[in-house]
Design a protein around this motif. Sequence first.
Motif, mmCIF file in Angstrom:
data_model
loop_
_atom_site.group_PDB
_atom_site.id
_atom_site.type_symbol
_atom_site.label_atom_id
_atom_site.label_comp_id
_atom_site.label_asym_id
_atom_site.label_seq_id
_atom_site.Cartn_x
_atom_site.Cartn_y
_atom_site.Cartn_z
ATOM 1 N N LYS A 58 0.909 -1.207 -0.164
ATOM 2 C CA LYS A 58 -0.047 -0.142 0.059
ATOM 3 C C LYS A 58 0.919 1.131 -0.001
ATOM 4 O O LYS A 58 0.500 2.390 -0.873
ATOM 5 C CB LYS A 58 -0.787 0.041 1.182
ATOM 6 N N GLY A 60 11.842 0.515 -1.496
ATOM 7 C CA GLY A 60 11.974 -0.763 -1.055
ATOM 8 C C GLY A 60 11.315 -1.222 0.328
ATOM 9 O O GLY A 60 10.533 -1.782 0.595
ATOM 10 N N SER A 107 -1.297 -1.689 9.101
ATOM 11 C CA SER A 107 -2.146 -2.858 9.025
ATOM 12 C C SER A 107 -2.912 -3.284 10.114
ATOM 13 O O SER A 107 -3.928 -3.968 10.053
ATOM 14 C CB SER A 107 -1.165 -4.023 8.693
HETATM 15 N N1 LIG Z 1 8.484 -7.535 -5.413
HETATM 16 C C1 LIG Z 1 7.705 -6.414 -4.959
HETATM 17 N N2 LIG Z 1 7.863 -6.096 -3.784
HETATM 18 C C2 LIG Z 1 7.108 -4.772 -3.495
HETATM 19 C C3 LIG Z 1 6.173 -4.165 -4.443
HETATM 20 N N3 LIG Z 1 5.455 -3.224 -3.688
HETATM 21 C C4 LIG Z 1 6.009 -3.460 -2.403
HETATM 22 N N4 LIG Z 1 6.591 -4.414 -2.268
HETATM 23 C C5 LIG Z 1 7.695 -4.883 -1.062
HETATM 24 O O1 LIG Z 1 6.680 -5.159 -0.115
HETATM 25 C C6 LIG Z 1 6.937 -4.949 1.224
HETATM 26 C C7 LIG Z 1 5.774 -4.155 1.898
HETATM 27 O O2 LIG Z 1 5.505 -3.063 0.974
HETATM 28 P P1 LIG Z 1 4.651 -1.855 1.997
HETATM 29 O O3 LIG Z 1 4.616 -0.651 0.901
HETATM 30 O O4 LIG Z 1 5.383 -1.523 3.324
HETATM 31 O O5 LIG Z 1 3.367 -2.661 2.305
HETATM 32 P P2 LIG Z 1 2.122 -1.809 3.123
HETATM 33 O O6 LIG Z 1 1.055 -2.858 2.564
HETATM 34 O O7 LIG Z 1 2.076 -0.731 3.060
HETATM 35 O O8 LIG Z 1 2.553 -3.123 4.354
HETATM 36 P P3 LIG Z 1 2.073 -2.235 5.943
HETATM 37 O O9 LIG Z 1 2.549 -0.883 6.058
HETATM 38 O O10 LIG Z 1 2.574 -3.146 7.002
HETATM 39 O O11 LIG Z 1 0.479 -2.403 6.159
HETATM 40 C C8 LIG Z 1 8.407 -4.171 1.223
HETATM 41 O O12 LIG Z 1 9.285 -4.752 1.404
HETATM 42 C C9 LIG Z 1 8.282 -3.548 -0.462
HETATM 43 O O13 LIG Z 1 9.657 -3.621 -0.791
HETATM 44 C C10 LIG Z 1 6.409 -4.598 -5.777
HETATM 45 O O14 LIG Z 1 5.408 -4.488 -6.807
HETATM 46 N N5 LIG Z 1 7.158 -5.967 -5.977
#
Ligand SMILES: Nc1nc2c(ncn2[C@@H]2O[C@H](COP(=O)(O)OP(=O)(O)OP(=O)(O)O)[C@@H](O)[C@H]2O)c(=O)[nH]1
Length: 203
Positions: free
Chosen positions: A16, A30, A60
């Motif tokens: 997200k 990342g 989350s």
């Molecule tokens: N391979 C890959 N990894 C991704 C992608 N988008 C996000 N990530 C990875 O997924 C992980 C979580 O990404 P976040 O953006 O923190 O996810 P979130 O949904 O905001 O997570 P919370 O804040 O815990 O709810 C990180 O390690 C990112 O680098 C993508 O398109 N491809």
Amino acid sequence: MNEIKVAVLGSEGVGKSALIVRFLTRRFIGEYASSSECIYRKRLSVDGKPINLQLYDPCSQAYEGRSTVNEQIQWAHGFIVVYDISDRSSFLTAKAIVHLIRELGLGTGKRNVDSLIFLVGNKQDLCHMREVRREEAQCLAAECRCQFYELSAAEHHQEVALIFFKMVQNANVGSKAKERRRRPSGSMAKLINNVFGKRRKSV
Ligand SMILES: Nc1nc2c(ncn2[C@@H]2O[C@H](COP(=O)(O)OP(=O)(O)OP(=O)(O)O)[C@@H](O)[C@H]2O)c(=O)[nH]1
């Protein structure tokens, strides 16, 4: 100025923040450390008119209570519901969220959310680890009458930007229609003015 509020929802680690940050900064970050929910603000121009966009990025743990999701749903005009194509359980969470939005959003008769829910399968670059078939997500989107996209925040800046702009456009059209419904028509306005005695001064 028109305010558009969009909530980006989905389970932990689906990307997200990565999607929001990609849209706002064009960069893929990342590891994005966030321990609390936040609202990002951005000024945009849609059809030459300024828009204040607010993007809600929950932490989350916010999904634990139904009332919290309820509040998020009441707050937002539009929803980007994200799952990770390599994580089946995140798809099931997204499914539950989409159903809840329809139940709460349409149940109250508050608004027509058909064009205001986007189901987004993120991490398409991890397709070798895919656990959610594209067709399955398309079926869910058709069943829930929402729009479906599959992409990668890591690799696709343009697609990410397109989704956010499309959502803003749809939400903007929705809010204009709502305003038109609320605003009395010309003849109704005249009638109200006559009844309540608001007359133009003659010169
Ligand atoms: N391979 C890959 N990894 C991704 C992608 N988008 C996000 N990530 C990875 O997924 C992980 C979580 O990404 P976040 O953006 O923190 O996810 P979130 O949904 O905001 O997570 P919370 O804040 O815990 O709810 C990180 O390690 C990112 O680098 C993508 O398109 N491809």
